[in-house]
Motif scaffolding. Structure first.
Motif, PDB file in Angstrom:
ATOM      1  N   GLY A 107      -1.243 -12.286 -11.254  1.00 41.32           N
ATOM      2  CA  GLY A 107      -1.876 -13.190 -10.305  1.00 41.32           C
ATOM      3  C   GLY A 107      -1.634 -12.825  -8.848  1.00 41.32           C
ATOM      4  N   ALA A 108      -0.412 -12.407  -8.513  1.00 45.20           N
ATOM      5  CA  ALA A 108      -0.101 -12.076  -7.121  1.00 45.20           C
ATOM      6  C   ALA A 108      -0.960 -10.926  -6.618  1.00 45.20           C
ATOM      7  CB  ALA A 108       1.379 -11.733  -6.975  1.00 45.20           C
ATOM      8  N   ILE A 109      -1.133  -9.915  -7.453  1.00 43.64           N
ATOM      9  CA  ILE A 109      -1.982  -8.779  -7.085  1.00 43.64           C
ATOM     10  C   ILE A 109      -3.417  -9.244  -6.862  1.00 43.64           C
ATOM     11  CG2 ILE A 109      -3.079  -6.692  -8.006  1.00 43.64           C
ATOM     12  CD1 ILE A 109      -0.320  -6.030  -7.056  1.00 43.64           C
ATOM     13  N   PRO A 116      -4.035  -4.641   0.998  1.00 42.15           N
ATOM     14  CA  PRO A 116      -3.907  -3.491   0.091  1.00 42.15           C
ATOM     15  C   PRO A 116      -2.883  -3.747  -1.008  1.00 42.15           C
ATOM     16  CG  PRO A 116      -3.945  -2.762   2.379  1.00 42.15           C
ATOM     17  CD  PRO A 116      -3.834  -4.260   2.415  1.00 42.15           C
ATOM     18  N   THR A 117      -3.136  -3.198  -2.187  1.00 45.00           N
ATOM     19  CA  THR A 117      -2.245  -3.422  -3.330  1.00 45.00           C
ATOM     20  C   THR A 117      -1.910  -2.120  -4.040  1.00 45.00           C
ATOM     21  OG1 THR A 117      -4.104  -3.778  -4.862  1.00 45.00           O
ATOM     22  CG2 THR A 117      -3.210  -5.723  -3.746  1.00 45.00           C
ATOM     23  N   PHE A 118      -0.673  -2.075  -4.538  1.00 49.91           N
ATOM     24  CA  PHE A 118      -0.232  -0.985  -5.409  1.00 49.91           C
ATOM     25  C   PHE A 118       0.253  -1.650  -6.689  1.00 49.91           C
ATOM     26  CE2 PHE A 118       2.726   2.032  -7.244  1.00 49.91           C
ATOM     27  CZ  PHE A 118       2.109   3.264  -7.034  1.00 49.91           C
ATOM     28  N   ASP A 145      -9.427   3.273  -2.295  1.00 52.63           N
ATOM     29  CA  ASP A 145      -8.423   3.718  -1.321  1.00 52.63           C
ATOM     30  C   ASP A 145      -7.475   2.590  -0.913  1.00 52.63           C
ATOM     31  OD1 ASP A 145      -9.410   6.248  -1.370  1.00 52.63           O
ATOM     32  OD2 ASP A 145     -10.610   6.054   0.461  1.00 52.63           O
ATOM     33  N   GLN A 146      -7.949   1.353  -0.994  1.00 50.72           N
ATOM     34  CA  GLN A 146      -7.116   0.215  -0.595  1.00 50.72           C
ATOM     35  C   GLN A 146      -6.259  -0.290  -1.748  1.00 50.72           C
ATOM     36  OE1 GLN A 146      -8.292  -2.656   2.379  1.00 50.72           O
ATOM     37  NE2 GLN A 146      -8.150  -4.314   0.899  1.00 50.72           N
ATOM     38  N   ASN A 147      -6.750  -0.149  -2.965  1.00 55.24           N
ATOM     39  CA  ASN A 147      -6.052  -0.689  -4.134  1.00 55.24           C
ATOM     40  C   ASN A 147      -5.741   0.427  -5.120  1.00 55.24           C
ATOM     41  OD1 ASN A 147      -6.319  -3.539  -3.310  1.00 55.24           O
ATOM     42  ND2 ASN A 147      -8.501  -3.171  -3.623  1.00 55.24           N
ATOM     43  N   HIS A 148      -4.465   0.794  -5.203  1.00 53.85           N
ATOM     44  CA  HIS A 148      -4.034   1.878  -6.082  1.00 53.85           C
ATOM     45  C   HIS A 148      -3.402   1.308  -7.357  1.00 53.85           C
ATOM     46  CE1 HIS A 148      -3.783   5.211  -2.791  1.00 53.85           C
ATOM     47  NE2 HIS A 148      -4.736   4.341  -2.520  1.00 53.85           N
ATOM     48  N   VAL A 149      -3.491   2.076  -8.425  1.00 53.78           N
ATOM     49  CA  VAL A 149      -3.009   1.626  -9.737  1.00 53.78           C
ATOM     50  C   VAL A 149      -2.199   2.742 -10.392  1.00 53.78           C
ATOM     51  CG1 VAL A 149      -3.747   1.052 -12.084  1.00 53.78           C
ATOM     52  CG2 VAL A 149      -4.904   0.010 -10.139  1.00 53.78           C
ATOM     53  N   VAL A 150      -1.095   2.357 -11.055  1.00 49.20           N
ATOM     54  CA  VAL A 150      -0.402   3.295 -11.938  1.00 49.20           C
ATOM     55  C   VAL A 150      -0.291   2.660 -13.324  1.00 49.20           C
ATOM     56  CG1 VAL A 150       0.897   4.648 -10.259  1.00 49.20           C
ATOM     57  CG2 VAL A 150       1.850   2.505 -11.100  1.00 49.20           C
ATOM     58  N   HIS A 151      -0.508   3.491 -14.323  1.00 54.79           N
ATOM     59  CA  HIS A 151      -0.495   3.055 -15.721  1.00 54.79           C
ATOM     60  C   HIS A 151       0.098   4.199 -16.532  1.00 54.79           C
ATOM     61  CE1 HIS A 151      -1.889   1.606 -19.626  1.00 54.79           C
ATOM     62  NE2 HIS A 151      -2.381   0.527 -19.063  1.00 54.79           N
ATOM     63  N   LEU A 152       0.850   3.866 -17.551  1.00 54.26           N
ATOM     64  CA  LEU A 152       1.437   4.898 -18.399  1.00 54.26           C
ATOM     65  C   LEU A 152       0.374   5.866 -18.915  1.00 54.26           C
ATOM     66  CD1 LEU A 152       3.945   6.039 -19.831  1.00 54.26           C
ATOM     67  CD2 LEU A 152       3.477   4.453 -21.722  1.00 54.26           C
ATOM     68  N   GLN A 153      -0.823   5.355 -19.115  1.00 56.43           N
ATOM     69  CA  GLN A 153      -1.912   6.201 -19.630  1.00 56.43           C
ATOM     70  C   GLN A 153      -2.240   7.348 -18.678  1.00 56.43           C
ATOM     71  OE1 GLN A 153      -5.359   3.905 -20.694  1.00 56.43           O
ATOM     72  NE2 GLN A 153      -6.253   5.544 -21.913  1.00 56.43           N
ATOM     73  N   ASP A 154      -1.952   7.170 -17.374  1.00 51.08           N
ATOM     74  CA  ASP A 154      -2.188   8.237 -16.403  1.00 51.08           C
ATOM     75  C   ASP A 154      -1.333   9.468 -16.696  1.00 51.08           C
ATOM     76  OD1 ASP A 154      -3.799   6.413 -15.066  1.00 51.08           O
ATOM     77  OD2 ASP A 154      -2.238   5.833 -13.644  1.00 51.08           O
ATOM     78  N   PHE A 155      -0.178   9.247 -17.293  1.00 49.11           N
ATOM     79  CA  PHE A 155       0.796  10.320 -17.481  1.00 49.11           C
ATOM     80  C   PHE A 155       0.998  10.712 -18.948  1.00 49.11           C
ATOM     81  CE2 PHE A 155       1.960   7.375 -14.051  1.00 49.11           C
ATOM     82  CZ  PHE A 155       1.841   8.219 -12.956  1.00 49.11           C
ATOM     83  N   GLU A 156       0.740   9.791 -19.852  1.00 49.87           N
ATOM     84  CA  GLU A 156       0.957  10.028 -21.287  1.00 49.87           C
ATOM     85  C   GLU A 156      -0.301   9.637 -22.053  1.00 49.87           C
ATOM     86  OE1 GLU A 156       3.617  11.469 -22.303  1.00 49.87           O
ATOM     87  OE2 GLU A 156       5.060  11.178 -20.677  1.00 49.87           O
ATOM     88  N   GLU A 178       1.562   8.351  -1.590  1.00 49.40           N
ATOM     89  CA  GLU A 178       0.186   8.418  -1.084  1.00 49.40           C
ATOM     90  C   GLU A 178      -0.251   7.049  -0.563  1.00 49.40           C
ATOM     91  OE1 GLU A 178      -4.355   9.281  -2.740  1.00 49.40           O
ATOM     92  OE2 GLU A 178      -2.634   9.571  -4.062  1.00 49.40           O
ATOM     93  N   PHE A 179       0.126   6.006  -1.311  1.00 44.41           N
ATOM     94  CA  PHE A 179      -0.265   4.655  -0.920  1.00 44.41           C
ATOM     95  C   PHE A 179       0.410   4.226   0.377  1.00 44.41           C
ATOM     96  CE2 PHE A 179       0.507   0.041  -1.055  1.00 44.41           C
ATOM     97  CZ  PHE A 179      -0.790  -0.430  -1.110  1.00 44.41           C
ATOM     98  N   ILE A 180       1.735   4.380   0.456  1.00 44.94           N
ATOM     99  CA  ILE A 180       2.453   3.882   1.636  1.00 44.94           C
ATOM    100  C   ILE A 180       2.135   4.704   2.882  1.00 44.94           C
ATOM    101  CG2 ILE A 180       4.268   2.748   0.330  1.00 44.94           C
ATOM    102  CD1 ILE A 180       6.077   5.061   0.794  1.00 44.94           C
ATOM    103  N   SER A 181       1.701   5.951   2.679  1.00 43.81           N
ATOM    104  CA  SER A 181       1.293   6.747   3.846  1.00 43.81           C
ATOM    105  C   SER A 181       0.007   6.210   4.471  1.00 43.81           C
ATOM    106  CB  SER A 181       1.093   8.204   3.445  1.00 43.81           C
ATOM    107  OG  SER A 181      -0.041   8.363   2.608  1.00 43.81           O
TER     108      SER A 181
END
Length: 342
Positions: free
Chosen positions: A261-263, A272-274, A292-303, A337-340
């Motif tokens: 919910g916070a995101i 902007p959200t990470f 570019d404003q909203n970035h996402v990380v998910h385990l699926q990105d790497f595995e 990349e996001f915080i930059s």
């Protein structure tokens, strides 16, 4: 929950744009009301309370009241047994919901979930908007949810922050430290490592999003952080109400943390959200407006290979293990990349 209610509010806006003279009521759980405050597209909020679950007499009275409104159309975004029975109790001529074997008899118009997004809005938004096709084919594919914050709320947040911030030129990040449940919460030891990294790279100050009953987890995270990071955490400043959290978020450079919910509220404020997703949550469903404003990380990105051999249902049963694979080292590059940028 909060994210669902906020996201579903786009239907009210879409209907009002298409039919300005329509009267729109929105049925929601009592604790989610703050995200609808000041929304100009809702004529009346119909409140569902815990008493309506506990008491059959109260539930019957509530359903009778709904029927007395003589609704023409009811849209059931939830489409579960409880909401479907309420939908049918309204006696509306047109009742719209998602096609599920256990609720389809309650509706006059059924829609099937789509699993491939057509826009950057994401499936949670697109699937909701598709429900409107039963009314009119001219509705857009997507609308972005919005929150409506008053000048007074913003002024109050600014005043509180001004009293505690030693350097207002520093970046200020809101940290979503907890998900809506333990299996949607990134391990605190990993999150502490990411917070240490953020402070090392940016010297930013950090606000935690939490409620008082979560203070033990807040303290645990705080103790896991380095001494330097602890000095950058404004631990005693938090939203004492949902509206105050929203106001504080308007003053932040970004919100970083667990999907939930916070995101979604930050996105509705154009902050902007990470987002760190739980391994068992379908990314395409809730990675709303990933850009570019909203970035996402998910385990699926790497595995990615894990997701060809395991179902999300199976992964949910072993969330702790799969979270352990989403190490801070995997996330740092995307976070940098996001915080930059923010």
């Amino acid at each position: 929950m909060i994210g669902d209610v906020l996201t579903s509010s786009i239907l009210c806006e879409a209907i009002k744009h298409r039919y300005p003279k329509a009267t729109v009521h929105y049925l929601v759980n009592e604790h989610t009301l703050p995200v609808l405050e000041n929304n100009p597209f809702i004529d009346q909020k119909v409140v569902f309370t815990p008493e309506m679950v506990k008491s059959r007499k109260t539930a019957r009275k509530f359903r009778s009241q709904l029927a007395s409104h003589a609704y023409d159309i009811v849209i059931d975004v939830y489409s579960k047994i409880g909401s479907a029975s309420i939908c049918k109790a309204t006696k509306a001529t047109q009742r719209i919901g998602y096609k599920k074997w256990y609720t389809k008899a309650f509706y006059t118009d059924l829609y099937t979930y789509h699993y491939t997004p057509e826009t950057e809005a994401g499936l949670a938004i697109e699937n909701r908007m598709k429900l409107l096709q039963a009314i009119d084919a001219d509705f857009p594919k997507a609308l972005k949810p919005k929150l409506y914050v008053t000048d007074e709320e913003i002024a109050s947040a600014k005043k509180i922050l001004a009293e505690v911030r030693t350097n207002p030129d520093q970046k200020l990040y809101m940290i979503g430290i907890l998900g809506s449940s333990s299996n949607k919460t990134y391990p605190l030891r990993y999150l502490a490592t990411l917070l240490d990294h953020i402070v090392h790279k940016t010297e930013a100050q950090l606000l935690f999003n939490y409620i008082p009953k979560q203070i033990d987890q807040v303290e645990a995270l705080y103790e896991l952080c380095s001494e330097k990071t602890q000095q950058h955490i404004l631990k005693d400043i938090y939203g004492k109400s949902l509206r105050e959290f929203i106001a504080f978020t308007t003053q932040c450079d970004a919100l970083i943390g667990n999907e939930g919910g916070a995101i979604n509220m930050a996105k509705a404020l154009d902050i902007p959200t990470f987002t760190i997703f739980s391994p068992w949550i379908r990314r395409a469903a809730w990675a709303l407006y990933e850009n570019d404003q909203n970035h996402v990380v998910h385990l699926q990105d790497f595995e990615s290979s894990l997701y060809t051999s395991k179902s999300l249902k199976d992964m949910k049963k072993r969330t702790e293990y799969y979270y352990s694979l989403l190490t801070p080292e995997k996330i740092v590059e995307k976070l940098d990349e996001f915080i930059s940028m923010h």
